[in-house]
Write an enzyme that holds these catalytic residues in place. Structure first.
Site, mmCIF file in Angstrom:
data_model
loop_
_atom_site.group_PDB
_atom_site.id
_atom_site.type_symbol
_atom_site.label_atom_id
_atom_site.label_comp_id
_atom_site.label_asym_id
_atom_site.label_seq_id
_atom_site.Cartn_x
_atom_site.Cartn_y
_atom_site.Cartn_z
ATOM 1 N N TYR A 77 0.139 -0.959 -0.247
ATOM 2 C CA TYR A 77 0.262 -0.069 -0.262
ATOM 3 C C TYR A 77 0.632 1.710 0.273
ATOM 4 C CZ TYR A 77 -3.376 4.031 1.348
ATOM 5 O OH TYR A 77 -4.199 4.815 0.947
ATOM 6 N N TRP A 97 1.135 5.723 -1.551
ATOM 7 C CA TRP A 97 1.152 6.595 -2.759
ATOM 8 C C TRP A 97 1.754 6.266 -3.686
ATOM 9 C CZ3 TRP A 97 -2.532 11.317 -3.595
ATOM 10 C CH2 TRP A 97 -4.123 11.578 -3.259
HETATM 11 N N1 LIG Z 1 -1.378 8.877 12.302
HETATM 12 C C1 LIG Z 1 -2.486 8.316 10.856
HETATM 13 N N2 LIG Z 1 -1.611 7.503 10.305
HETATM 14 C C2 LIG Z 1 -2.099 7.538 8.889
HETATM 15 C C3 LIG Z 1 -3.163 8.602 8.314
HETATM 16 C C4 LIG Z 1 -3.547 8.877 9.382
HETATM 17 O O1 LIG Z 1 -5.576 10.018 9.632
HETATM 18 N N3 LIG Z 1 -3.117 9.433 10.666
HETATM 19 N N4 LIG Z 1 -3.885 7.958 6.952
HETATM 20 C C5 LIG Z 1 -3.570 7.690 6.931
HETATM 21 C C6 LIG Z 1 -3.536 7.599 5.246
HETATM 22 S S1 LIG Z 1 -4.937 8.303 4.443
HETATM 23 C C7 LIG Z 1 -3.172 6.887 4.448
HETATM 24 S S2 LIG Z 1 -2.898 7.710 2.548
HETATM 25 C C8 LIG Z 1 -1.726 6.788 4.362
HETATM 26 C C9 LIG Z 1 -0.250 6.735 3.779
HETATM 27 O O2 LIG Z 1 0.943 5.884 4.286
HETATM 28 P P1 LIG Z 1 1.599 5.917 2.323
HETATM 29 O O3 LIG Z 1 1.225 6.578 1.314
HETATM 30 O O4 LIG Z 1 2.413 5.184 2.475
HETATM 31 O O5 LIG Z 1 2.655 7.834 2.966
HETATM 32 P P2 LIG Z 1 3.538 7.847 1.881
HETATM 33 O O6 LIG Z 1 4.755 8.987 2.796
HETATM 34 O O7 LIG Z 1 2.978 8.643 0.710
HETATM 35 O O8 LIG Z 1 4.676 7.371 0.963
HETATM 36 C C10 LIG Z 1 4.639 6.892 -0.144
HETATM 37 C C11 LIG Z 1 6.376 6.349 -0.285
HETATM 38 O O9 LIG Z 1 6.530 5.802 -1.748
HETATM 39 C C12 LIG Z 1 7.529 5.943 -1.155
HETATM 40 N N5 LIG Z 1 8.075 6.316 -3.019
HETATM 41 C C13 LIG Z 1 7.189 7.683 -4.158
HETATM 42 N N6 LIG Z 1 7.641 7.552 -5.398
HETATM 43 C C14 LIG Z 1 7.967 6.470 -6.005
HETATM 44 C C15 LIG Z 1 8.640 5.452 -6.459
HETATM 45 O O10 LIG Z 1 7.832 6.029 -7.588
HETATM 46 N N7 LIG Z 1 8.664 4.657 -6.447
HETATM 47 C C16 LIG Z 1 8.895 3.223 -5.178
HETATM 48 N N8 LIG Z 1 9.193 2.594 -5.342
HETATM 49 N N9 LIG Z 1 9.043 4.949 -4.105
HETATM 50 C C17 LIG Z 1 8.225 5.715 -4.543
HETATM 51 C C18 LIG Z 1 7.916 7.889 -0.872
HETATM 52 O O11 LIG Z 1 9.568 8.038 -0.996
HETATM 53 C C19 LIG Z 1 7.298 7.263 0.287
HETATM 54 O O12 LIG Z 1 8.007 6.889 0.845
HETATM 55 O O13 LIG Z 1 -0.977 6.893 5.881
HETATM 56 C C20 LIG Z 1 -2.334 6.992 6.512
HETATM 57 N N10 LIG Z 1 -2.152 7.003 8.418
HETATM 58 N N1 LIG Z 2 -1.435 18.464 2.661
HETATM 59 C C1 LIG Z 2 -1.534 17.512 2.028
HETATM 60 N N2 LIG Z 2 -2.963 17.173 1.500
HETATM 61 C C2 LIG Z 2 -3.651 15.744 2.166
HETATM 62 C C3 LIG Z 2 -2.949 14.595 2.814
HETATM 63 C C4 LIG Z 2 -1.143 14.610 2.714
HETATM 64 O O1 LIG Z 2 -0.177 14.078 3.424
HETATM 65 N N3 LIG Z 2 -0.954 16.033 2.937
HETATM 66 N N4 LIG Z 2 -3.124 13.665 2.343
HETATM 67 C C5 LIG Z 2 -4.150 13.213 1.509
HETATM 68 C C6 LIG Z 2 -4.352 11.365 2.222
HETATM 69 S S1 LIG Z 2 -4.394 10.412 1.490
HETATM 70 C C7 LIG Z 2 -5.682 11.698 2.080
HETATM 71 S S2 LIG Z 2 -6.942 10.285 2.369
HETATM 72 C C8 LIG Z 2 -6.970 12.836 3.055
HETATM 73 C C9 LIG Z 2 -7.283 12.919 4.316
HETATM 74 O O2 LIG Z 2 -8.136 13.803 4.514
HETATM 75 P P1 LIG Z 2 -9.321 13.756 5.791
HETATM 76 O O3 LIG Z 2 -9.331 12.402 6.544
HETATM 77 O O4 LIG Z 2 -10.108 14.870 5.492
HETATM 78 O O5 LIG Z 2 -7.842 13.987 6.456
HETATM 79 P P2 LIG Z 2 -7.173 14.397 8.070
HETATM 80 O O6 LIG Z 2 -6.498 15.805 7.977
HETATM 81 O O7 LIG Z 2 -6.798 13.502 8.678
HETATM 82 O O8 LIG Z 2 -8.805 14.916 8.658
HETATM 83 C C10 LIG Z 2 -9.154 16.588 8.693
HETATM 84 C C11 LIG Z 2 -9.822 16.982 9.989
HETATM 85 O O9 LIG Z 2 -10.802 16.441 10.309
HETATM 86 C C12 LIG Z 2 -11.091 16.838 12.041
HETATM 87 N N5 LIG Z 2 -11.217 15.318 12.693
HETATM 88 C C13 LIG Z 2 -10.292 14.330 12.889
HETATM 89 N N6 LIG Z 2 -10.969 13.569 13.521
HETATM 90 C C14 LIG Z 2 -12.447 14.034 14.523
HETATM 91 C C15 LIG Z 2 -13.593 13.666 14.487
HETATM 92 O O10 LIG Z 2 -13.431 12.485 15.240
HETATM 93 N N7 LIG Z 2 -14.668 14.453 14.273
HETATM 94 C C16 LIG Z 2 -14.480 15.637 13.766
HETATM 95 N N8 LIG Z 2 -15.696 16.365 13.689
HETATM 96 N N9 LIG Z 2 -13.545 16.774 13.150
HETATM 97 C C17 LIG Z 2 -12.046 15.383 13.081
HETATM 98 C C18 LIG Z 2 -9.530 17.050 11.625
HETATM 99 O O11 LIG Z 2 -9.113 18.744 13.182
HETATM 100 C C19 LIG Z 2 -8.672 17.117 10.516
HETATM 101 O O12 LIG Z 2 -7.933 18.064 10.695
HETATM 102 O O13 LIG Z 2 -5.931 14.546 2.668
HETATM 103 C C20 LIG Z 2 -5.579 14.144 1.835
HETATM 104 N N10 LIG Z 2 -4.412 15.409 1.050
HETATM 105 MO MO LIG Z 3 -4.842 7.724 2.337
#
Ligand SMILES: Nc1nc2c(c(=O)[nH]1)N[C@H]1C(S)=C(S)[C@@H](COP(=O)(O)OP(=O)(O)OC[C@H]3O[C@@H](n4cnc5c(=O)[nH]c(N)nc54)[C@H](O)[C@@H]3O)O[C@H]1N2
Ligand SMILES: Nc1nc2c(c(=O)[nH]1)N[C@H]1C(S)=C(S)[C@@H](COP(=O)(O)OP(=O)(O)OC[C@H]3O[C@@H](n4cnc5c(=O)[nH]c(N)nc54)[C@H](O)[C@@H]3O)O[C@H]1N2
Ligand SMILES: [Mo]
Length: 774
Positions: free
Chosen positions: A115, A117
């Protein structure tokens, strides 16, 4: 500046924007924003120094213990030096090990879930590459769903039909601006998150969408523990419930609508099923507890009168309910998503312009971004004959319990016995919860293979690390279904060090395993790009728009396509004619009670939506020991862990630590001031952070974004302090429920104390010890 006047400006695409790379003497000196983008992301320039910084992996690496003792030496994972090895030798050893594992244990011993991005670009997409390669050698154990919205992906199909389909058809911002009167946001609409769309962004439209709506008179209510989840500009009312209590608040809103006769009975009768099964619960006929505003006030700490007023206001005009994906990334996260649909159904405006609901406005730029739906071609991944899978966030469970059973969406299944893990394009030491448990889990397989650009914590916990290129080092095509912009991405700089494209790494392994022809189909990078572009042109012709040939596209660099022909309104066709356009649910209608879910018999996700206490929240007994709810939301200055080593992210740190926001009341009670270094801890782990004291965060809540690179004081030691500020040392590794088994990162309590003395230096941006092969 256009491509024609300056040859050194090279078009490329990243998940956070379309860029023109400026290159001087072979070195990247700047990235220029796309001229058609009204609100470029702040993340972009972080690549300029990160692209060739000290923490790039420059040569193939093998963990010393593995090199000396082979796959029996698993304990040293994460704590040992690496040995730099020539490509041919590394590929020989890796392919021999993959062969051994397949022969001794079969392909169901290989976890290729992988998994993450990765980077934008259709061909060099790392997940597609690793899956295609593993399918060529007989398959792999896969994952289902995403960290983003796993609970939503499983609950929504039971309630309104396929999730992806729903997201693709969201009501667009211009329609909201024109028709909505009130927008009620659970979790806000954070513009910081709208900086990205998976696959690339052309025009960032979240801010412009909000601004236009505000200027046209739309009113906003932000229901979130954090005030700046919505821009000040729109002058939203702020309601700050305790985190993870949205389900209780939504139930109380439903109670007011029903008891005051403000619900739309005709809509419920014609378009939904099961309201009558839900009603006895709402009214407390079964459990003796009507879900009144007074009941919810005790749970949410939102005054009952405020809840009543909000319900009346919502019933008083055209109301759009927006629920962020974050709301389902908590324990029992299925419930608030189900209740979002239920509330919108009671208001009866689903399918009308500006009314109804939306899931994830602001979570990515793509939601609400006006674009005509189109299926762009992608690298074919082949067929996977292995049937085993896990829900994406059950990785540690799987590695620690081979042969153990788990439930998921009505199924009972068995965890496979994994001997090899292959990761390309993701970082579990970023994304997974309870990292100390992951440190233990990652020691279980015989061998861990990782393709990485940088020395992330995942790379440091691998046995084989293959250095890979960034998007700037390769040619590709950026075309994604949530954006109008497509980009002919062109190589800007030479591969850094000895890094190779994922495609070439897998080609090297495929050759050694005798499947090169199947993997490459005789094509190189250019061959594949032509193949994909030809397919895109063919599909475009069928959809009655034109794409030029590749040479011309490369010459112009970017194109805007797929402008919507008419305004998009979610579920409009269903509303217009529910007989002709039924939903893909068992009843063809919106299911407010699900016989299917009821039949599973899950106490943690019964047949209708409910308030079920999370395992950790401010109302739980453990709040006496850990009185602060930690919100680990998405970072403003990077994408997850990507570009944390770059100048933009590092510029946001406080004394080199990840910033943590806390309310002045909580700070004062602990003798903590702005800029202090603190230790955040609970029973699962501890990390350091740098403090921002702000009243934008509700009392009882602290906010620490995800993505600071995990930096254990003693690498490889379970329970070690993270010196840098990765919140996942604190989060709990538990599925949202037996139904979705999604990650529940947003349900976590902590305590915070001032750190006395000199904090240990942050070392995540220094490579691990590396030895040269004798
Ligand atoms: N506590 C907490 N944890 C969370 C979340 C949260 O809200 N709270 N959110 C979750 C969510 S929504 C998501 S989507 C995940 C995201 O989790 P990930 O998608 O695993 O996070 P990234 O840092 O985007 O990791 C991508 C990795 O791929 C590498 N990469 C980029 N391009 C390439 C490429 O072309 N080739 C190779 N081999 N590597 C590459 C980058 O260097 C990076 O290390 O995290 C989750 N974790
Ligand atoms: N700049 C930037 N943008 C991103 C990403 C990133 O890594 N960086 N990651 C991308 C990815 S993979 C995803 S999945 C999306 C995720 O998008 P979201 O899931 O919408 O992202 P979060 O930042 O986890 O949460 C948004 C807000 O929800 C509020 N929140 C958290 N818990 C609760 C709760 O229990 N109740 C209420 N009412 N509010 C709450 C928090 O204050 C938080 O700032 O974002 C994407 N956009
Ligand atoms: Mo995500």
């Amino acid at each position: 500046m256009s491509l024609k006047t300056d040859r050194r400006l090279i078009p490329t695409s990243m998940h956070w924007g379309t860029y023109f790379a400026e290159v001087e003497n072979g070195k990247l000196v700047a990235v220029h924003d796309y001229e058609k983008d009204p609100a470029p992301a702040i993340i972009g320039p972080g690549i300029v120094d990160a692209v060739d910084d000290a923490v790039r992996v420059r040569r193939p690496m093998i963990r010393k213990g593995w090199l000396e003792k082979g796959p029996t030496s698993r304990e040293g994972r994460g704590g040992e030096p690496f040995v730099a090895v020539p490509w041919d030798e590394a590929l020989d050893m890796a392919s021999a090990e993959l062969k051994r594992i397949r022969e001794q244990h079969g392909n169901k011993a290989i976890f290729g879930g992988s998994y993450g991005w990765s980077s934008s670009g259709r061909f060099h997409h790392a997940q597609s590459q690793v899956h295609r390669f593993l399918n060529c050698i007989g398959g792999y154990v896969r994952h289902v769903d995403t960290y983003s919205y796993a609970a939503g992906q499983v609950i929504i199909p039971h309630v309104v039909g396929p999730f992806a389909d729903l997201l693709n058809k969201h009501t667009t911002w211009p329609v909201i601006a024109e028709h909505s009167e009130l927008v009620v946001m659970f979790g806000g609409v954070p513009v910081k998150n709208g900086q990205v769309t998976s696959g690339g962004v052309g025009r960032h439209t979240v801010f412009e969408g909000l601004k236009t709506a505000y200027e046209m008179g739309v009113e906003f209510v932000n229901i979130s523990p954090i005030r700046n989840d919505i821009v000040d500009l729109v002058e939203a009312d702020w309601i700050a419930p305790r985190p993870n209590t949205d389900a209780a608040l939504m139930l109380a809103l439903a109670h007011v609508l029903y008891s005051e006769g403000l619900h739309n009975e005709d809509f419920l009768a014609e378009y939904t099923t099961g309201f009558e099964k839900f009603l006895p619960y709402l009214l407390g006929e079964k459990d003796g507890q009507p879900k009144t505003p007074e009941w919810a006030a005790a749970i949410t700490e939102v005054p009952a009168e405020e809840i009543r007023m909000l319900a009346r206001r919502m019933a008083n005009g055209r109301t759009m309910i927006m629920t962020a994906w974050s709301i389902q990334r908590g324990d029992h996260g299925e419930q608030p998503f189900w209740l979002t649909v239920l509330l919108a159904a009671m208001l009866g405006q689903i399918g009308l312009p500006g009314g109804g609901f939306g899931l994830g406005y602001g979570s990515e730029n793509g939601i609400g971004n006006p674009v005509e739906l189109f299926k762009w071609p992608a690298l074919p991944q082949g067929r996977n004959p292995v049937e085993d899978f896990i829900p994406v966030a059950r990785i540690s469970d799987m590695l620690l319990n081979p042969g153990g059973s788990f439930v998921y969406d009505g199924q009972t299944r068995t965890y496979p016995d994994i001997k090899a893990v292959y990761w390309a394009g993701g970082n579990p030491f970023h994304h997974h919860q309870d990292l100390n448990r992951l440190v233990k889990a990652i020691r279980q397989p015989d061998t861990v293979f990782v393709n990485e650009i940088w020395w992330t914590a995942m790379a440091r916990h691998a046995d084989f690390v293959f250095p890979t290129t960034t998007a700037l080092e390769r040619n590709d095509l950026s075309m994604t279904h949530w954006e109008q912009t497509i980009v002919a991405m062109q190589k800007a700089i030479e591969p850094v060090g000895e890094s190779r494209h994922d495609y070439d790494v897998f080609t090297g392994l495929a050759e050694r395993l005798g499947v090169a022809d199947a993997f490459t189909e005789g094509r190189d990078e250019e061959g594949w790009l032509r193949h994909l572009w030809d397919q895109a042109r063919q599909r475009a012709a069928e959809a009655e728009f034109e794409l030029p040939d590749l040479e011309i596209f490369r010459e112009i660099g970017t194109m805007e396509v797929l402008k919507p022909k008419k305004p998009m309104v979610l579920l409009a066709a269903f509303r217009e004619d529910p007989e002709a356009n039924p939903l893909q649910t068992p009843s063809g209608k919106i299911e407010l009670y699900s016989e299917t879910i009821e039949s599973f018999g899950y106490a943690d996700c019964p047949g209708h939506p409910m308030w079920i206490e999370p395992y950790e929240w401010l109302g739980a007994p453990v709040a006496e020991t850990y009185p602060l709810h930690l919100i680990s939301n998405q970072p403003k200055t990077r994408l997850h862990s990507q570009l944390d080593s770059g100048a933009i992210s590092r510029g946001s740190k406080i004394k080199d630590r990840e910033p943590m926001s806390m309310n002045p009341v909580d700070a004062a009670a602990r003798g903590i001031g702005n800029g202090d270094v603190v230790r955040i801890y609970n029973d699962r782990g501890a990390c350091l952070a740098g403090v921002i004291v702000t009243d934008a965060v509700r009392p009882g809540v602290v906010q620490l974004s995800t993505g600071a690179w995990y930096d254990p004081e003693e690498p490889g030691v379970i329970g070690s302090l993270c010196k840098h500020g990765n919140p996942n040392v604190l989060t709990r590794d538990k599925g949202t429920s037996s139904l979705g088994q999604g990650p529940s990162a947003h349900s976590v309590l902590v305590e915070v104390e001032k750190y006395h003395g000199t904090p240990p230096p942050v070392t995540s941006f220094v490579p691990p010890p590396i030895e040269q092969k004798a």
